[in-house]
Design an enzyme around this catalytic site. Structure first.
Site, PDB file in Angstrom:
ATOM      1  N   GLU A  70     -60.021  -8.064  23.732  1.00 57.64           N
ATOM      2  CA  GLU A  70     -59.739  -6.725  23.213  1.00 57.64           C
ATOM      3  C   GLU A  70     -58.236  -6.561  23.188  1.00 57.64           C
ATOM      4  O   GLU A  70     -57.507  -7.325  23.825  1.00 57.64           O
ATOM      5  CB  GLU A  70     -60.386  -5.655  24.084  1.00 57.64           C
ATOM      6  CG  GLU A  70     -59.895  -5.583  25.528  1.00 57.64           C
ATOM      7  CD  GLU A  70     -58.620  -4.759  25.729  1.00 57.64           C
ATOM      8  OE1 GLU A  70     -58.328  -3.890  24.887  1.00 57.64           O
ATOM      9  OE2 GLU A  70     -57.910  -5.013  26.710  1.00 57.64           O
ATOM     10  N   HIS A  78     -59.868  -0.439  24.677  1.00 55.70           N
ATOM     11  CA  HIS A  78     -59.217   0.853  24.865  1.00 55.70           C
ATOM     12  C   HIS A  78     -59.957   1.933  24.077  1.00 55.70           C
ATOM     13  O   HIS A  78     -59.473   2.470  23.084  1.00 55.70           O
ATOM     14  CB  HIS A  78     -57.755   0.765  24.430  1.00 55.70           C
ATOM     15  CG  HIS A  78     -56.901  -0.052  25.339  1.00 55.70           C
ATOM     16  ND1 HIS A  78     -57.018  -1.427  25.446  1.00 55.70           N
ATOM     17  CD2 HIS A  78     -55.909   0.306  26.195  1.00 55.70           C
ATOM     18  CE1 HIS A  78     -56.125  -1.871  26.324  1.00 55.70           C
ATOM     19  NE2 HIS A  78     -55.450  -0.839  26.794  1.00 55.70           N
ATOM     20  N   SER A  86     -57.356  -3.715  30.648  1.00 61.68           N
ATOM     21  CA  SER A  86     -56.037  -3.750  30.023  1.00 61.68           C
ATOM     22  C   SER A  86     -55.148  -4.728  30.796  1.00 61.68           C
ATOM     23  O   SER A  86     -55.491  -5.898  30.911  1.00 61.68           O
ATOM     24  CB  SER A  86     -55.444  -2.344  29.926  1.00 61.68           C
ATOM     25  OG  SER A  86     -54.335  -2.320  29.063  1.00 61.68           O
TER      26      SER A  86
END
Length: 349
Positions: A248, A319, A144
């Site tokens: 992502e 995630h 992330s």
């Protein structure tokens, strides 16, 4: 048709030539260093815990994180400012950077886990001692917002890092096996989505979608799309020439994914790649019943198919509960038709 695709690819590569230079070889940046391998992990090794972005100030949650590390057979060593709080950050920029610098200077620490993501890693990049970090190769593990550190390390440190679960992630069997294989065993696995186990005629979970078939080799570079796009034009991006870009994201509307991919195209990044793996985009749908724009799949088609390089969608990156550990900077081969990522070299010594 072939002529048009190649012409489009040439055009993408030529767009924003000055910006492309900044994006791939930032002004003042050192040449790409020779990749070195951090030490593999063994049972009993001490590993650092840092919070370079968002805070975790609940004692129960932090105890759970340390127990997770112990369950791996490792010994957790929290940074001085873990559990600190400064607004929505885990301490001031100087404090969060100090913890990371200290872990790389500490000879007892064998690897460094980010407790969580959030936002804030980019803020500490100017405070990091990349000279000391480069001299002490150690795996950095997280995902992330930790993407900012992975990219900066790929540009400045010269050793592999692991885009994988944060220390506070759920660490199910799939995620743990994928991580252990790379960093404890020094394996070179083929990463493939697990087969679905649903009671359906056609499985829905774990599906991949080939955008452009073929195989490609290159260094794995990428992470969270939002974080990557935000670093465009800074001196903290690695060289994208011939790389395999993996992406992502989470909680981003389709038009924002479109905007960020457009930014990568205009910056000259997309036109330099050997291949693309788009992982999971969790909750990436515009809110409101009136939205009638492009779907995520349509946006990916528009941006990636004209590149005429192997590309696929749906890898277990992002995630989600079960995710791959992706060695940032390591050589890999993707097969876009099969939806696989083959790691071509051990990422640890």
């Amino acid at each position: 048709m072939t002529f048009k695709m190649l012409d489009r690819r040439t055009a993408l590569g030529a767009m924003g030539a000055v910006a492309a230079t900044l994006a791939t070889r930032p002004a003042g940046a050192a040449p790409r260093p020779t990749l070195r391998k951090p030490p593999r992990l063994h049972a009993g090794d001490v590993v650092g815990l840092v919070e370079p972005a968002g805070f975790t100030d609940d004692a129960f949650d932090l105890a759970l994180v340390q127990d997770t590390i112990r369950a791996m057979g490792l010994v957790p060593k929290p940074g001085r400012f873990v559990a600190a709080r400064h607004g929505y950050l885990a301490g001031t920029d100087a404090e969060r950077a100090a913890d990371l610098n200290a872990m790389y200077a500490d000879p007892e620490v064998r690897a460094v886990f980010a407790v969580r993501g959030g936002w804030g890693c980019a803020r500490i990049l100017p405070h990091l001692d990349f000279t000391a970090i480069r001299k002490n190769p150690k795996l950095l593990i997280g995902f992330s917002d930790i993407t900012a550190l992975h990219l900066a390390f790929a540009a400045r440190a010269g050793f592999t890092t692991i885009h994988g679960p944060n220390a506070a992630s759920s660490w199910g069997r799939f995620s743990w096996d994928a991580f252990r294989s790379l960093v404890f065993e020094g394996a070179t696995p083929v990463l493939a989505n697990p087969a679905g186990a649903e009671d359906r005629l056609v499985q829905r979970s774990g599906r991949i979608r080939t955008l452009t078939p073929g195989t490609a080799r290159g260094r794995l570079i990428g992470g969270n799309l939002t974080v990557l796009a935000a670093l465009m034009g800074t001196p903290y991006l690695p060289d994208f020439d011939g790389a395999i870009l993996f992406l992502e994201d989470v909680d981003e509307a389709e038009y924002r994914i479109d905007r960020m991919l457009t930014q990568l195209a205009l910056a000259g990044v997309l036109g330099r790649l050997a291949g693309v793996v788009f992982g999971q985009c969790t909750s990436c749908r515009a809110s409101g019943p009136s939205y009638g724009g492009f779907t995520l799949s349509q946006i990916l088609e528009q941006h990636l198919r004209p590149l005429d390089i192997p590309a696929f969608q749906g890898a277990q990156i992002g995630h989600i509960a079960n995710q791959f550990s992706i060695p940032v900077g390591a050589e890999a081969e993707i097969d876009a038709a099969a939806g696989t990522i083959r790691i071509l070299e051990p990422v640890v010594a």
